[in-house]
Design an enzyme around this catalytic site. Sequence first.
Site, PDB file in Angstrom:
ATOM      1  N   TYR A 246       0.827  -1.209   0.000  1.00 52.90           N
ATOM      2  CA  TYR A 246       0.000   0.000   0.000  1.00 52.90           C
ATOM      3  C   TYR A 246       0.862   1.260   0.000  1.00 52.90           C
ATOM      4  O   TYR A 246       0.710   2.133   0.858  1.00 52.90           O
ATOM      5  CB  TYR A 246      -0.931   0.010   1.215  1.00 52.90           C
ATOM      6  CG  TYR A 246      -1.955  -1.098   1.278  1.00 52.90           C
ATOM      7  CD1 TYR A 246      -2.279  -1.865   0.167  1.00 52.90           C
ATOM      8  CD2 TYR A 246      -2.606  -1.373   2.476  1.00 52.90           C
ATOM      9  CE1 TYR A 246      -3.217  -2.884   0.244  1.00 52.90           C
ATOM     10  CE2 TYR A 246      -3.552  -2.397   2.560  1.00 52.90           C
ATOM     11  CZ  TYR A 246      -3.847  -3.144   1.445  1.00 52.90           C
ATOM     12  OH  TYR A 246      -4.780  -4.152   1.537  1.00 52.90           O
TER      13      TYR A 246
ATOM     14  N   HIS B  21      -0.880 -12.100   1.663  1.00 57.55           N
ATOM     15  CA  HIS B  21      -1.852 -11.279   0.941  1.00 57.55           C
ATOM     16  C   HIS B  21      -2.459 -12.020  -0.256  1.00 57.55           C
ATOM     17  O   HIS B  21      -3.646 -11.890  -0.551  1.00 57.55           O
ATOM     18  CB  HIS B  21      -1.154  -9.998   0.469  1.00 57.55           C
ATOM     19  CG  HIS B  21      -2.063  -8.832   0.293  1.00 57.55           C
ATOM     20  ND1 HIS B  21      -1.608  -7.547   0.165  1.00 57.55           N
ATOM     21  CD2 HIS B  21      -3.408  -8.737   0.225  1.00 57.55           C
ATOM     22  CE1 HIS B  21      -2.624  -6.725   0.023  1.00 57.55           C
ATOM     23  NE2 HIS B  21      -3.730  -7.422   0.044  1.00 57.55           N
TER      24      HIS B  21
END
Length: 364
Positions: A74, A143
């Site tokens: 991110y 993830h």
Amino acid sequence: METIKQAVNQLVGEGTTQPTRKLGKNGPAITAMGYGCMGLSAFYGKPKPDEERYAVLDHVYNSGELFWDSADMYMDSEDLLGRWFKRNPGAREKIFLATKFANYVDPNTGKRSVRNEPDYIRQQCDKSLQRLGTNYIDLYYCHRADKEQPIEITVKVMKELQDAGKVKYLGLSEVSADTLRRACKIAHIDAVQMEYSPFAMEVEQEGLLQACRELGVAIVAYSPLGRGFLTGSIRSPDDFEEGDFRTFAPRFSKENFHKNLELVDTLKAIADRKGCTSGQLTLAWLMESDPLVLPIPGTTRTKNFDENMGALKLNITKEEDAEIRKAIAGAEVHGTRYPEAFASALFVDTVPLDQYNGPHKNLV
């Protein structure tokens, strides 16, 4: 149907005035609705100046919302949180902090890939610890799972990090029920993070919710508001600024957008009768669906955050649940939630261990 007040663990943790919910069968009680930090740094247009982002985090923290979700991909999210923790001594110990590894972007070519190699996992964990300015991660997710590497190998390395004290709890994201079951034979998986909303019901349809119930695994629902679509505040694909991920998502395309407003408007009508917003209705409905579910809506605006937290005060009746589910079942959702190039990394089944002849086969 069990009400939120019955489902939520009311033994409120230290430092929070918010209701809490247990993270699966073995996890701690954490705030029942988390905060997704992604939008502060990535994928929804140009990030705001640091002081504005710090102010949002201040507001979230002061509200008693202490379950925060980030990831190494991110952009500057982990760095931002690390700087915020440095500005707020003592806050890190009160936050239940989640971050993730596996999504890799080649710095030279920009090519994206999924990386689960053992050395890479160890390297990324250390890098995240450094960026966050902490010596432990509360919840560490894979993830995305690499289909070509057995999940047993990935989880074995994650368990090493847990045994070393770098990680407290283990998580996976976007995996199939079979992959989760295999993973839990190596180490207990505390949470599976999946997109889950009236626009994304695969968690229920593909057997994953049932597997989580059997194994005692929490479901952390990301994009519970359909990336803002289900709030009813976005009425056109032209509402997005340049660089917003939603401009590339088929569900938000000019071809599909207005078709998908039908479900949005139906939910808004139910919310209007109930005296709440459609976003609050959606979040409350998700939490009512099962005590294992913890939504993590994200926002860059404190007003929207406060609205989301209002969902914790709502109860969904059996009749309302039936009406919402009927609306979902009757609506045809147009367009996939990710572009086609991303689809292979969703609900992943990894290669069986007995069919794997790769370089890490001796780890398990």
